[in-house]
Design a protein around this motif. Structure first.
Motif, PDB file in Angstrom:
ATOM      1  N   SER A   1      -5.690   3.316  -5.081  1.00  0.00           N
ATOM      2  CA  SER A   1      -5.590   4.605  -5.770  1.00  0.00           C
ATOM      3  C   SER A   1      -6.901   5.026  -6.426  1.00  0.00           C
ATOM      4  CB  SER A   1      -4.482   4.536  -6.826  1.00  0.00           C
ATOM      5  OG  SER A   1      -3.239   4.214  -6.243  1.00  0.00           O
ATOM      6  N   GLY A   2      -8.017   4.476  -5.974  1.00  0.00           N
ATOM      7  CA  GLY A   2      -9.306   4.850  -6.545  1.00  0.00           C
ATOM      8  C   GLY A   2     -10.060   3.636  -7.044  1.00  0.00           C
ATOM      9  N   GLY A   3     -11.114   3.891  -7.811  1.00  0.00           N
ATOM     10  CA  GLY A   3     -11.954   2.806  -8.308  1.00  0.00           C
ATOM     11  C   GLY A   3     -12.999   2.407  -7.285  1.00  0.00           C
ATOM     12  N   TYR A   4     -12.530   2.048  -6.099  1.00  0.00           N
ATOM     13  CA  TYR A   4     -13.422   1.723  -4.988  1.00  0.00           C
ATOM     14  C   TYR A   4     -13.448   2.906  -4.024  1.00  0.00           C
ATOM     15  CZ  TYR A   4     -13.015  -3.144  -6.567  1.00  0.00           C
ATOM     16  OH  TYR A   4     -13.040  -4.290  -7.304  1.00  0.00           O
ATOM     17  N   GLY A   5     -13.871   4.058  -4.511  1.00  0.00           N
ATOM     18  CA  GLY A   5     -13.888   5.240  -3.666  1.00  0.00           C
ATOM     19  C   GLY A   5     -12.596   6.031  -3.793  1.00  0.00           C
TER      20      GLY A   5
ATOM     21  N   TYR B   1      -4.464   2.764 -13.424  1.00  0.00           N
ATOM     22  CA  TYR B   1      -4.970   2.906 -12.060  1.00  0.00           C
ATOM     23  C   TYR B   1      -4.473   4.230 -11.497  1.00  0.00           C
ATOM     24  CZ  TYR B   1      -5.774  -2.175 -12.413  1.00  0.00           C
ATOM     25  OH  TYR B   1      -6.159  -3.432 -12.813  1.00  0.00           O
ATOM     26  N   GLY B   2      -5.396   5.118 -11.236  1.00  0.00           N
ATOM     27  CA  GLY B   2      -5.042   6.451 -10.740  1.00  0.00           C
ATOM     28  C   GLY B   2      -5.590   7.571 -11.604  1.00  0.00           C
ATOM     29  N   PRO B   3      -5.196   7.707 -12.876  1.00  0.00           N
ATOM     30  CA  PRO B   3      -4.160   6.951 -13.584  1.00  0.00           C
ATOM     31  C   PRO B   3      -2.751   7.309 -13.103  1.00  0.00           C
ATOM     32  CG  PRO B   3      -4.994   8.729 -14.956  1.00  0.00           C
ATOM     33  CD  PRO B   3      -5.826   8.745 -13.716  1.00  0.00           C
ATOM     34  N   HIS B   4      -1.854   6.388 -13.310  1.00  0.00           N
ATOM     35  CA  HIS B   4      -0.415   6.516 -13.044  1.00  0.00           C
ATOM     36  C   HIS B   4      -0.026   6.454 -11.567  1.00  0.00           C
ATOM     37  CE1 HIS B   4      -0.372   7.375 -17.217  1.00  0.00           C
ATOM     38  NE2 HIS B   4      -0.518   8.687 -17.159  1.00  0.00           N
ATOM     39  N   SER B   5      -0.889   6.996 -10.665  1.00  0.00           N
ATOM     40  CA  SER B   5      -0.472   7.131  -9.265  1.00  0.00           C
ATOM     41  C   SER B   5      -0.271   5.786  -8.581  1.00  0.00           C
ATOM     42  CB  SER B   5      -1.489   7.970  -8.490  1.00  0.00           C
ATOM     43  OG  SER B   5      -2.789   7.411  -8.598  1.00  0.00           O
ATOM     44  N   ASN B   6      -0.977   4.730  -9.027  1.00  0.00           N
ATOM     45  CA  ASN B   6      -0.825   3.429  -8.379  1.00  0.00           C
ATOM     46  C   ASN B   6       0.553   2.841  -8.651  1.00  0.00           C
ATOM     47  OD1 ASN B   6      -1.915   0.144  -8.324  1.00  0.00           O
ATOM     48  ND2 ASN B   6      -2.468   1.533  -6.667  1.00  0.00           N
ATOM     49  N   GLU B   7       1.057   3.019  -9.857  1.00  0.00           N
ATOM     50  CA  GLU B   7       2.416   2.556 -10.163  1.00  0.00           C
ATOM     51  C   GLU B   7       3.441   3.320  -9.322  1.00  0.00           C
ATOM     52  OE1 GLU B   7       2.502   0.820 -14.674  1.00  0.00           O
ATOM     53  OE2 GLU B   7       2.756   2.980 -14.452  1.00  0.00           O
TER      54      GLU B   7
ATOM     55  N   PHE C   1     -17.179   2.414  -8.426  1.00  0.00           N
ATOM     56  CA  PHE C   1     -17.809   1.876  -9.632  1.00  0.00           C
ATOM     57  C   PHE C   1     -18.750   0.703  -9.323  1.00  0.00           C
ATOM     58  CE2 PHE C   1     -14.884  -1.646  -9.595  1.00  0.00           C
ATOM     59  CZ  PHE C   1     -15.435  -2.595 -10.447  1.00  0.00           C
ATOM     60  N   ARG C   2     -18.645   0.124  -8.137  1.00  0.00           N
ATOM     61  CA  ARG C   2     -19.531  -0.988  -7.791  1.00  0.00           C
ATOM     62  C   ARG C   2     -20.992  -0.558  -7.706  1.00  0.00           C
ATOM     63  NH1 ARG C   2     -15.935  -3.249  -2.871  1.00  0.00           N
ATOM     64  NH2 ARG C   2     -15.823  -0.998  -2.542  1.00  0.00           N
TER      65      ARG C   2
ATOM     66  N   GLY D   1      -7.826  -7.829  -3.985  1.00  0.00           N
ATOM     67  CA  GLY D   1      -7.362  -6.508  -3.570  1.00  0.00           C
ATOM     68  C   GLY D   1      -7.926  -6.138  -2.216  1.00  0.00           C
ATOM     69  N   THR D   2      -7.192  -5.325  -1.482  1.00  0.00           N
ATOM     70  CA  THR D   2      -7.695  -4.788  -0.220  1.00  0.00           C
ATOM     71  C   THR D   2      -6.875  -3.567   0.149  1.00  0.00           C
ATOM     72  OG1 THR D   2      -8.281  -5.298   2.076  1.00  0.00           O
ATOM     73  CG2 THR D   2      -6.201  -6.194   1.277  1.00  0.00           C
ATOM     74  N   THR D   3      -7.415  -2.759   1.044  1.00  0.00           N
ATOM     75  CA  THR D   3      -6.664  -1.618   1.565  1.00  0.00           C
ATOM     76  C   THR D   3      -6.504  -1.713   3.082  1.00  0.00           C
ATOM     77  OG1 THR D   3      -8.706  -0.319   1.775  1.00  0.00           O
ATOM     78  CG2 THR D   3      -7.470  -0.093  -0.290  1.00  0.00           C
ATOM     79  N   LYS D   4      -6.854  -2.886   3.639  1.00  0.00           N
ATOM     80  CA  LYS D   4      -6.801  -3.064   5.092  1.00  0.00           C
ATOM     81  C   LYS D   4      -5.984  -4.301   5.452  1.00  0.00           C
ATOM     82  CE  LYS D   4     -11.333  -0.906   5.716  1.00  0.00           C
ATOM     83  NZ  LYS D   4     -12.747  -1.126   6.108  1.00  0.00           N
ATOM     84  N   ILE D   5      -5.103  -4.140   6.429  1.00  0.00           N
ATOM     85  CA  ILE D   5      -4.240  -5.243   6.846  1.00  0.00           C
ATOM     86  C   ILE D   5      -5.060  -6.417   7.369  1.00  0.00           C
ATOM     87  CG2 ILE D   5      -2.604  -5.925   8.668  1.00  0.00           C
ATOM     88  CD1 ILE D   5      -1.110  -3.296   8.169  1.00  0.00           C
ATOM     89  N   GLU D   6      -6.133  -6.139   8.124  1.00  0.00           N
ATOM     90  CA  GLU D   6      -6.920  -7.247   8.678  1.00  0.00           C
ATOM     91  C   GLU D   6      -7.586  -8.059   7.567  1.00  0.00           C
ATOM     92  OE1 GLU D   6      -9.389  -3.417   9.526  1.00  0.00           O
ATOM     93  OE2 GLU D   6      -7.270  -4.006   9.381  1.00  0.00           O
ATOM     94  N   ASN D   7      -7.994  -7.389   6.496  1.00  0.00           N
ATOM     95  CA  ASN D   7      -8.588  -8.112   5.364  1.00  0.00           C
ATOM     96  C   ASN D   7      -7.539  -8.944   4.633  1.00  0.00           C
ATOM     97  OD1 ASN D   7     -10.991  -6.908   6.004  1.00  0.00           O
ATOM     98  ND2 ASN D   7     -10.980  -5.455   4.302  1.00  0.00           N
ATOM     99  N   LEU D   8      -6.351  -8.398   4.506  1.00  0.00           N
ATOM    100  CA  LEU D   8      -5.266  -9.142   3.866  1.00  0.00           C
ATOM    101  C   LEU D   8      -4.968 -10.416   4.655  1.00  0.00           C
ATOM    102  CD1 LEU D   8      -2.636  -8.647   1.704  1.00  0.00           C
ATOM    103  CD2 LEU D   8      -1.554  -8.787   3.933  1.00  0.00           C
TER     104      LEU D   8
END
Length: 343
Positions: free
Chosen positions: A27-31, A60-66, A230-231, A283-290
């Motif tokens: 939900s953000g933070g990393y882009g 996180y989001g804020p709120h949208s990640n929950e 933020f990185r 954390g990840t947003t990709k299945i292959e990374n998971l």
């Protein structure tokens, strides 16, 4: 990872999957935020691969990640999932412009709001996201204790809390987990915080166990970051620090090749080998990374391997910018309860 590969955190009965899933980056933070349908698919894949511990926060989001995690939970067996969320940070305009709140009234209001966004009857693990140094920690934990008694939360956690704060909180109600940054990239919590947790029987939940993605992507990490990632401002990824850390990365990568695993699997295996009371949440947003992260469970490290890794991993630079570190565990002491005026 098998469904039964669980770790016990704390003394109150909390059990979580050996590797959890940090959901912040969805939900953000990393882009920019990722599409909900893709992230729900990822969360479901994680669950069916043995991940039962999902970590979010109201900020996180804020709120949208929950809200996103709440949607994903609809397709899962709720009783088999450990939902962890947090409260206490309200971001203002600009980096580091944050208000920290731990008042009893705020604790209850934040919990009720998170329950609604997640659309659940209870939260498994509820963290104080950052410590409100304006009021005694006993006030905040006392409010959380009431929520436990009411069945709205099951277990209490602290994030970025120092040793004295942890002790005082634990005296009010058993703390099940302390969330902190711990990896080959960041080891300063080993001095006091982790020994305090172990003395008190509190579980440890490392965030950023892959060095905020540096162990997964290496020096290439900086090439394609979005403007709002933020990185871009992490001291370790700037100038001379970055040049030094790239060389360290290459040395660790040589060891990973010898172990016939990826560097990120080696780094995550190092965290997993820290003990049965440690349950990281990469954390990840990709299945292959998971899937790659879960492969770290099969990487076996000897005492000699661990020592070699630790001797190599001498990274330069602070783990976070100063304006964020001001709210870290090193600045978490709160006023004594005896000095607090109650109505």
């Amino acid at each position: 990872m098998s469904r039964r590969e669980m770790k016990k955190l704390g003394s109150e009965g909390l059990q979580v999957s050996a590797i959890g899933l940090g959901c912040m980056g969805m939900s953000g933070g990393y882009g920019p935020p990722k599409p909900d349908q893709d992230m729900i698919k990822l969360i479901h894949h994680a669950f069916h691969s043995g991940v039962t511990h999902f970590d979010t926060s109201d900020v996180y989001g804020p709120h949208s990640n929950e809200i996103l995690l709440g949607k994903a939970l609809k397709g899962l067996k709720r009783e088999e999932v450990q939902v962890a969320t947090k409260f206490g940070i309200i971001f203002g305009e600009g980096l580091g412009k944050a208000e920290i709140h731990g008042e009893a009234e705020y604790v209850r209001a934040a919990c009720e709001a998170s329950l609604k966004r997640l659309d659940v009857d209870y939260i498994d693990l509820y963290y104080v996201h950052r410590i409100d140094t304006k009021i005694p920690i006993e006030i905040t934990i006392g409010a959380l204790k009431k929520l436990v008694e009411e069945g709205k939360i099951k277990y209490i956690g602290l994030s970025e809390a120092g040793p004295e704060t942890i002790r005082r909180a634990h005296a009010v109600h058993p703390i099940s987990a302390v969330q902190l940054e711990w990896s080959l990239w960041t080891r300063d919590a080993e001095d006091e915080v982790i020994p305090t947790c172990r003395e008190l029987g509190i579980g440890i939940v490392p965030f950023a166990p892959l060095g905020s993605g540096f162990f997964a992507s290496g020096p290439k990490l900086m090439e394609n970051l979005a403007d709002n990632d933020f990185r871009k401002i992490l001291p370790r990824l700037q100038g001379e620090n970055f040049e030094h850390n790239k060389a360290v990365y290459e040395r660790i990568n040589e060891m990973a090749q010898k172990k016939k695993c990826t560097l990120s699997q080696l780094a995550l295996a190092w965290v997993l080998h820290q003990g049965d009371d440690v349950a990281p949440i990469p954390g990840t947003t990709k299945i292959e990374n998971l899937d790659q992260n879960l492969g770290a469970l099969a990487v076996k490290l000897t005492t000699e391997d661990m020592a070699e890794l630790e001797s190599i991993a001498s990274f330069k630079g602070d783990r976070m910018p100063e304006q964020i570190l001001v709210h870290s565990y090193k600045n978490s002491d709160t006023p004594p309860l005896s000095s607090w005026k109650t109505e």
